[in-house]
Structures are given as C-alpha cells and as structure tokens.
Write a protein that holds these residues in place. Structure first.
Motif, mmCIF file in Angstrom:
data_model
loop_
_atom_site.group_PDB
_atom_site.id
_atom_site.type_symbol
_atom_site.label_atom_id
_atom_site.label_comp_id
_atom_site.label_asym_id
_atom_site.label_seq_id
_atom_site.Cartn_x
_atom_site.Cartn_y
_atom_site.Cartn_z
ATOM 1 N N HIS A 1 -6.578 15.241 19.785
ATOM 2 C CA HIS A 1 -8.040 15.240 19.798
ATOM 3 C C HIS A 1 -8.647 14.593 18.558
ATOM 4 O O HIS A 1 -9.868 14.576 18.401
ATOM 5 N N LEU A 2 -7.796 14.053 17.675
ATOM 6 C CA LEU A 2 -8.267 13.537 16.395
ATOM 7 C C LEU A 2 -8.347 12.017 16.363
ATOM 8 O O LEU A 2 -7.576 11.334 17.041
ATOM 9 N N ASP A 3 -9.280 11.499 15.575
ATOM 10 C CA ASP A 3 -9.218 10.107 15.138
ATOM 11 C C ASP A 3 -8.317 10.100 13.904
ATOM 12 O O ASP A 3 -8.719 10.563 12.828
ATOM 13 N N VAL A 4 -7.087 9.607 14.073
ATOM 14 C CA VAL A 4 -6.081 9.720 13.013
ATOM 15 C C VAL A 4 -6.046 8.448 12.167
ATOM 16 O O VAL A 4 -6.048 7.332 12.691
ATOM 17 N N ILE A 5 -6.002 8.651 10.848
ATOM 18 C CA ILE A 5 -5.813 7.567 9.887
ATOM 19 C C ILE A 5 -4.534 7.874 9.118
ATOM 20 O O ILE A 5 -4.405 8.952 8.517
ATOM 21 N N LEU A 6 -3.578 6.955 9.134
ATOM 22 C CA LEU A 6 -2.341 7.115 8.378
ATOM 23 C C LEU A 6 -2.434 6.284 7.092
ATOM 24 O O LEU A 6 -2.988 5.183 7.098
ATOM 25 N N VAL A 7 -1.882 6.819 6.004
ATOM 26 C CA VAL A 7 -1.890 6.136 4.710
ATOM 27 C C VAL A 7 -0.461 6.097 4.195
ATOM 28 O O VAL A 7 0.176 7.147 4.067
ATOM 29 N N SER A 8 0.037 4.893 3.876
ATOM 30 C CA SER A 8 1.394 4.813 3.346
ATOM 31 C C SER A 8 1.476 3.736 2.266
ATOM 32 O O SER A 8 0.729 2.756 2.275
ATOM 33 N N ALA A 9 2.414 3.952 1.335
ATOM 34 C CA ALA A 9 2.599 3.065 0.184
ATOM 35 C C ALA A 9 3.686 3.661 -0.690
ATOM 36 O O ALA A 9 4.110 4.798 -0.477
ATOM 37 N N THR A 10 4.132 2.903 -1.685
ATOM 38 C CA THR A 10 5.005 3.471 -2.698
ATOM 39 C C THR A 10 4.194 4.300 -3.690
ATOM 40 O O THR A 10 4.580 5.401 -4.053
ATOM 41 N N ASN A 11 3.052 3.781 -4.110
ATOM 42 C CA ASN A 11 2.200 4.469 -5.085
ATOM 43 C C ASN A 11 0.773 4.575 -4.559
ATOM 44 O O ASN A 11 0.265 3.642 -3.931
ATOM 45 N N GLY A 12 0.138 5.711 -4.827
ATOM 46 C CA GLY A 12 -1.273 5.867 -4.497
ATOM 47 C C GLY A 12 -1.573 6.505 -3.159
ATOM 48 O O GLY A 12 -2.744 6.640 -2.785
ATOM 49 N N LYS A 13 -0.546 6.942 -2.434
ATOM 50 C CA LYS A 13 -0.779 7.528 -1.105
ATOM 51 C C LYS A 13 -1.651 8.778 -1.171
ATOM 52 O O LYS A 13 -2.627 8.908 -0.434
ATOM 53 N N THR A 14 -1.271 9.707 -2.056
ATOM 54 C CA THR A 14 -1.967 10.991 -2.091
ATOM 55 C C THR A 14 -3.426 10.812 -2.515
ATOM 56 O O THR A 14 -4.339 11.398 -1.916
ATOM 57 N N GLY B 1 -5.447 -6.207 -5.303
ATOM 58 C CA GLY B 1 -4.719 -6.531 -6.517
ATOM 59 C C GLY B 1 -3.276 -6.057 -6.491
ATOM 60 O O GLY B 1 -2.867 -5.271 -5.627
ATOM 61 N N GLN B 2 -2.501 -6.552 -7.454
ATOM 62 C CA GLN B 2 -1.092 -6.163 -7.586
ATOM 63 C C GLN B 2 -0.676 -6.350 -9.040
ATOM 64 O O GLN B 2 -0.433 -7.473 -9.483
ATOM 65 N N ALA B 3 -0.599 -5.251 -9.776
ATOM 66 C CA ALA B 3 -0.221 -5.335 -11.188
ATOM 67 C C ALA B 3 1.287 -5.558 -11.340
ATOM 68 O O ALA B 3 1.731 -6.339 -12.173
ATOM 69 N N TRP B 4 2.078 -4.854 -10.522
ATOM 70 C CA TRP B 4 3.546 -4.940 -10.588
ATOM 71 C C TRP B 4 4.016 -5.964 -9.567
ATOM 72 O O TRP B 4 3.838 -5.783 -8.373
ATOM 73 N N LEU C 1 -15.987 6.345 -10.249
ATOM 74 C CA LEU C 1 -14.985 7.374 -9.986
ATOM 75 C C LEU C 1 -14.798 8.242 -11.215
ATOM 76 O O LEU C 1 -14.998 7.797 -12.344
ATOM 77 N N ARG C 2 -14.377 9.476 -11.004
ATOM 78 C CA ARG C 2 -13.922 10.304 -12.117
ATOM 79 C C ARG C 2 -12.423 10.118 -12.342
ATOM 80 O O ARG C 2 -11.886 10.570 -13.352
ATOM 81 N N LEU C 3 -11.758 9.500 -11.400
ATOM 82 C CA LEU C 3 -10.337 9.192 -11.545
ATOM 83 C C LEU C 3 -10.202 7.908 -12.363
ATOM 84 O O LEU C 3 -10.931 6.950 -12.131
ATOM 85 N N PRO C 4 -9.266 7.862 -13.314
ATOM 86 C CA PRO C 4 -9.205 6.718 -14.231
ATOM 87 C C PRO C 4 -8.415 5.538 -13.671
ATOM 88 O O PRO C 4 -7.595 5.679 -12.775
ATOM 89 N N GLY C 5 -8.677 4.342 -14.237
ATOM 90 C CA GLY C 5 -7.786 3.208 -14.070
ATOM 91 C C GLY C 5 -8.093 2.245 -12.938
ATOM 92 O O GLY C 5 -8.779 2.567 -11.976
ATOM 93 N N ARG C 6 -7.528 1.042 -13.104
ATOM 94 C CA ARG C 6 -7.701 -0.016 -12.109
ATOM 95 C C ARG C 6 -7.093 0.367 -10.774
ATOM 96 O O ARG C 6 -7.640 0.046 -9.700
ATOM 97 N N ALA C 7 -5.929 1.039 -10.794
ATOM 98 C CA ALA C 7 -5.260 1.380 -9.541
ATOM 99 C C ALA C 7 -6.146 2.257 -8.666
ATOM 100 O O ALA C 7 -6.173 2.109 -7.443
#
Length: 412
Positions: free
Chosen positions: A56-69, A191-194, A248-254
């Motif tokens: 019954h949901l509109d589902v959004i999946l999020v995946s990555a090595t970094n930054g998922k949470t 962007g991609q720093a690494w 944002l209150r969260l720091p950084g470019r990422a």
C-alpha cells in the motif's frame, strides 16, 4: 494517495505479531533494538511478508556505499510534507530490518527505505518501488563485499526490468553505468570527491578521461550523462534552472550532495524544492552521527567513517589544528575483518592535530599513522584518550562498530 486495498492475510498478521514479540524480547535483554531478529522471525513465518507490507506504500529505496542513512532521513523528512512516512531510520538495511520497519507503517503513505548495496536488486523485486536513489559506489568491507565493478553490474542487471524512476548521481561513473540500464532515470550532478574506484570505464575497462567536472571513455564513448538537477555550491539547481539554497544543520559537502539528491526525489512525488529543503533543515543528527556530546567535562563530536571515501569526506569536516582528534577502528563482522583499506586513506590530512588512537585494531591504525609520519598516542579506551587530549572540542572519528561502542560509552 495510496490506499491499503490488500489487507494482511492471517498468516502475515501472525508473522508481524511474532516479529514484534521477538523484537521486544531482544530489547528486554539488552540485545539492541530487536529490529533484525524481529524481521527474521516474521520472514520465517511468512517469506512474502516484505512484499505484503509494502503493497500500500509509495516506496523509495536508497542505496550507496556512503550516505544511505542520512539521505534516507532527509528524503523522509521532505516527504512528510505530503503524508505519513515509514522508514528504517536507524539503518537496519537488510531484508529483516526493512521488514521490521515496514511492519510499523500500516497508516503510512510513503516507505523510505535504506537498502544495503548487496540486497538492492532483491528488495527492488519484492517491494515494487516508485523511485530508487543511487548515490555512490566505492570500496568497502573488502573481505565480503563484491568488487565495485561487479556490484555495479549486479545493480545494472537488477534495474534493467524495473519500472521505478531511478534518481542517480551522474558524477560517479559506476552509478551512471548501473543506472543507465533503467528506462527512466533522473540524473543529479551531486559530485564525487573520492575517485580512486572509478578510473577505469565500467563499460569496457578503458581509462576514463576526467577533464574538469566531466568524465568520458575515449575507447567506447560511455560518458557522463547530462544532469537535470545539480549541486552548485550551497544551492541545488532544479530542471527549470531555478537555484534553491541548501541550509542544513548537518555539516559538509557530502551532506549538501545528499540534500540535492533528496530534493530531486521529493520533487518526483510533488514536494517543491523550497518545501523539501526547509524540512531537511530540521535534521540535526542521524543515528548519533554529528552529535556533540558531553563526556568527562569535554565536548566530543561523533563522526562515522567506514571506508576510504568516507574518511576523506570526514577529514574535510573537522575543526582545524590544533583540535584534538580521536580515531577508533574495529574489524568485527559488521565492519569487515580486512583492515587493508587503512592504507588507502590519506591520513596526512591530520597533520598538526593531536591524535589519539583506540579500538580493537588500534595497532593496525598506529602502523599506518607511523608510516604517514604523524604524531599520535595509542590509548586503551575512550576514557584514557579524552583524559590525555589537550583543551578544546574533540573530534571523534570511528568506523561502524567502533562508533556504536563509543555511543554506548559516552551515553548517547
């Protein structure tokens, strides 16, 4: 708005009830949140439960090595402008943890779900997502995770027949390769720093050319897709060319990159960028990350970094020297037991900081810092490290289980 036209079967209801009981028992004996064991019990009783709960949901999946949470949290906050959201906000991102999270969302409209990279294709088959956000791919947990090119290939195969709209970072060649099999992609220049995991073409193996912010393969012609959304400094530019400030209150470019992707996802569901970004400002910390806590009369900022790409981004966040820095590294199952990745991290960026080293693998890290020519002290635990640190706020950088150990010790 999505409606629950397919109520749970008696078997599914039993599975949900049993899962909740198992989770409660786990919490009662101090084994954590119980989300994983609860989900395992529920799926054992009804293997199709995940699909039923998502129906019954509109589902959004999020995946990555970094930054998922973090991105999952930002998307969830943005979409709450349009309706109730259920999400695995604490990062239990394998099928059992996802099942536990969705079991609590019977009244939700949206399901915003972080998914471990290895499980993305399978979860996407089960829950019929409306959107999939793909942020980055880099080396992580080398002893058990697939090589990045192999993982991108699995994503590419898994997404080929999926009808979801994929919101993908066009600046990461591995993400572009994985997403380009999808018939419906929204490209974001995040962007991609690494770049050390994306020098060769994922399509043919040739050497990628990287002029300025572009990239292309001169051998097969595979190249950076044209984005419709872009991170531009402290703004996100939408497909109409309008620039919206990111606060944002969260720091950084990422995290600005995470916000840009989150704004693109929210817009797909009708939430305007201005509204989405204003709601993201409410996020101050994510599962303890970026929290500043008081311990032994000192301020400690807790930063999570699990792999070379994550450490690179984290070094850009810390206060300048002579701010003291505590580094903690474990190599337990959830971290990956291979610590060779430490040699890929440029610890020279910590020159001038008083450095204190703790964690299960503190001696591995000490050897790496010694080779980097840095001054540091090896300590037995956080208490000793904090006690020896000179005055000022202390930056604490830890990988996954070391971060959890620290949170328990400092009372966060």
């Amino acid at each position: 708005m999505a409606g629950n036209s397919d109520p749970l079967t008696p078997r599914a209801k039993l599975a949900v009830t049993a899962g909740r009981a198992a989770a409660a028992a786990s919490r009662a004996v101090g084994r954590g949140s119980g989300s994983v064991i609860g989900g395992k019990v529920a799926l054992r009783l009804d293997p199709d439960l995940l699909a039923r709960l998502a129906g019954h949901l509109d589902v959004i999946l999020v995946s990555a090595t970094n930054g998922k949470t973090t991105t999952t949290r930002l998307i969830a906050e943005a979409l709450r402008a349009s309706g109730p959201v259920v999400s695995n906000a604490l990062g239990a991102n394998m099928p059992a943890g996802i099942t536990s999270a969705l079991a609590g969302g019977s009244d939700a409209r949206f399901g915003v779900i972080e998914v471990d990279e290895k499980y993305l294709a399978g979860v996407a088959r089960d829950v019929t997502p409306k959107a999939i956000a793909l942020l980055n791919l880099s080396r992580d947990q080398l002893d058990r995770a697939a090589e990045t090119r192999m993982l991108a290939e699995k994503w590419r195969e898994g997404l080929a027949g999926n009808k979801a709209t994929v919101i993908a970072n066009c600046d990461d060649p591995l993400i572009a390769w994985a997403a380009s099999s999808s018939p419906n992609v929204v490209w974001v220049a995040a962007g991609q720093a690494w770049k050390d995991d994306a020098w060769s073409c994922p399509s043919c193996g040739g050497v990628l050319q990287r002029p300025s912010d572009d990239w292309f393969c001169s051998e097969c012609g595979f190249r950076r897709p044209m984005p419709s959304w872009a991170l531009a400094g402290d703004q996100v530019v939408d497909p109409h060319g309008s620039a919206w400030p990111i606060r944002l209150r969260l720091p950084g470019r990422a995290n600005k990159a995470n916000a840009a992707t989150s704004a693109a996802v929210a817009a797909h569901f009708g939430v305007p960028p201005q509204v989405a970004l204003e709601r993201m400002y409410e996020v101050q910390a994510v599962a303890g990350r970026y929290d500043v806590v008081r311990f032994q009369n000192r301020d400690l900022r807790l930063l999570l970094a699990k792999n070379p790409a994550g450490w690179l981004e984290t070094f850009s966040l810390i206060d300048p020297p002579p701010t003291p820095v505590i580094l903690s590294v474990n190599a337990r199952g959830a971290d990956g037991t291979d610590t060779s990745w430490l040699w890929d991290v440029d610890y020279g960026r910590l020159a001038g900081h008083p450095i204190f080293v703790i964690g299960d693998r503190k001696l591995d890290l000490a050897v790496r810092l010694e080779v980097a020519g840095l001054d540091f002290r090896v300590c037995e635990n956080a208490d000793e490290a904090v006690g020896q640190a000179p005055p000022g706020r202390i930056e604490v950088i830890a990988n996954y289980t070391a971060f959890q150990d620290l949170r328990r010790r400092v009372g966060n």
